[in-house]
Design a protein around this motif. Structure first.
Motif, PDB file in Angstrom:
ATOM      1  N   ALA A  64      29.211  83.592  -5.754  1.00 52.93           N
ATOM      2  CA  ALA A  64      30.644  83.612  -5.459  1.00 52.93           C
ATOM      3  C   ALA A  64      30.926  84.487  -4.251  1.00 52.93           C
ATOM      4  N   LEU A  65      32.034  84.179  -3.590  1.00 54.34           N
ATOM      5  CA  LEU A  65      32.518  84.973  -2.464  1.00 54.34           C
ATOM      6  C   LEU A  65      33.835  85.614  -2.871  1.00 54.34           C
TER       7      LEU A  65
ATOM      8  N   VAL B 142      34.622  90.612   3.004  1.00 51.41           N
ATOM      9  CA  VAL B 142      34.094  89.508   2.191  1.00 51.41           C
ATOM     10  C   VAL B 142      32.753  89.929   1.592  1.00 51.41           C
ATOM     11  N   TYR B 143      32.622  89.744   0.284  1.00 52.93           N
ATOM     12  CA  TYR B 143      31.415  90.145  -0.433  1.00 52.93           C
ATOM     13  C   TYR B 143      30.853  88.967  -1.224  1.00 52.93           C
TER      14      TYR B 143
ATOM     15  N   GLU C 288      41.251  84.632  -2.530  1.00 51.87           N
ATOM     16  CA  GLU C 288      40.347  85.778  -2.420  1.00 51.87           C
ATOM     17  C   GLU C 288      39.030  85.566  -3.156  1.00 51.87           C
ATOM     18  N   PHE C 289      38.879  84.423  -3.805  1.00 52.49           N
ATOM     19  CA  PHE C 289      37.688  84.207  -4.632  1.00 52.49           C
ATOM     20  C   PHE C 289      37.295  82.733  -4.641  1.00 52.49           C
TER      21      PHE C 289
ATOM     22  N   VAL D  59      36.881  81.686   5.763  1.00 46.42           N
ATOM     23  CA  VAL D  59      36.142  81.583   4.506  1.00 46.42           C
ATOM     24  C   VAL D  59      37.071  81.182   3.365  1.00 46.42           C
ATOM     25  N   PHE D  60      38.287  81.748   3.364  1.00 49.43           N
ATOM     26  CA  PHE D  60      39.241  81.462   2.295  1.00 49.43           C
ATOM     27  C   PHE D  60      40.429  80.647   2.811  1.00 49.43           C
ATOM     28  N   ASP D  61      40.151  79.755   3.723  1.00 41.69           N
ATOM     29  CA  ASP D  61      41.199  78.932   4.314  1.00 41.69           C
ATOM     30  C   ASP D  61      41.886  78.082   3.241  1.00 41.69           C
ATOM     31  N   SER D  62      43.200  77.935   3.366  1.00 41.09           N
ATOM     32  CA  SER D  62      43.956  77.170   2.369  1.00 41.09           C
ATOM     33  C   SER D  62      43.725  75.667   2.486  1.00 41.09           C
TER      34      SER D  62
END
Length: 229
Positions: A107-108, A125-126, A146-147, A180-183
């Protein structure tokens, strides 16, 4: 001859004088690194990576590991991770992380502070690779902005990705949490490719000189980058 590709002279000249910051991307092996984004070229030969954007999360002498960020599945997390109690009410999609080990879940997570047992990838980002932290994050109700939970990953053995770079298979972009978390993850690849092609379009020679008959390939762009360095 130094360059062995069949392009009219006017086209080759236009390629060689592309600006150094073509869409802020690179095709150089030395620019690979954790936190970088790999963007598949239009003529990438492997169908597994067609129209794919991959975030590199591990790179060392043993090989490279990455997660696709633009392929949400039509399966909600609640169904994909049904064995986890904390996933029960999650309607956001599971992501296809890559073609390797589809049973593995990574998971990111975007977070202000680094969680225990998480590995920093880029910025805030982890990567989560342990079940306890995955369950804890799900239980906290962290949303899809965020996830992202991913099944499978992209893997390359030692030297394999470097070889693909030399063949012109990938563009390299700097990693960015917003991407990375683009909508709208389904459009991320096309938007990044459009940025490259827009820059190229600005440097086309006048019509009638043969450019339109020989489209610029990833190989030509790779050669251009090498010539300009």
């Amino acid at each position: 001859m130094r360059f062995q590709f069949a392009l009219p002279l006017s086209i080759a000249a236009a390629v060689l004088f592309l600006p150094l910051d073509v869409a802020a991307q690179s095709m150089r092996v030395q620019d690979l690194g954790v936190g970088k984004l790999l963007v598949a070229t239009r003529d990438a030969p492997d169908p597994h990576f067609a129209k794919t954007v991959v975030l590199l999360v591990q790179l060392d002498g043993n090989g490279t590991l990455g997660l696709m960020i633009n392929h949400p599945a039509k399966v909600p997390i609640s169904r994909a991770l049904g064995q986890l109690k904390a996933a029960k009410n999650r309607s956001d999609p599971i992501y296809l992380g890559g073609p390797v080990e589809a049973s593995m879940v990574l998971a990111l997570l975007r977070a202000r502070n680094q969680p225990d047992d998480a590995r920093r990838v880029v910025g805030d980002v982890y990567m989560i690779s342990t079940r306890p932290l995955l369950e804890k994050t799900l239980a906290a109700g962290t949303g899809p902005s965020e996830f992202h939970a991913c099944v499978g990953y992209c893997g390359w053995g030692a030297g394999q990705l470097e070889k693909e770079m030399k063949l012109g298979v990938w563009y390299i972009f700097d990693g960015d949490a917003k991407l990375v978390f683009d909508s709208d993850p389904d459009s991320v690849w096309s938007r990044l490719i459009a940025r490259i092609e827009l820059k190229v379009e600005r440097w086309r020679p006048p019509a009638g000189q043969g450019w339109e008959k020989a489209p610029l390939t990833a190989t030509a762009l790779r050669i251009a980058h090498g010539a300009m360095r």
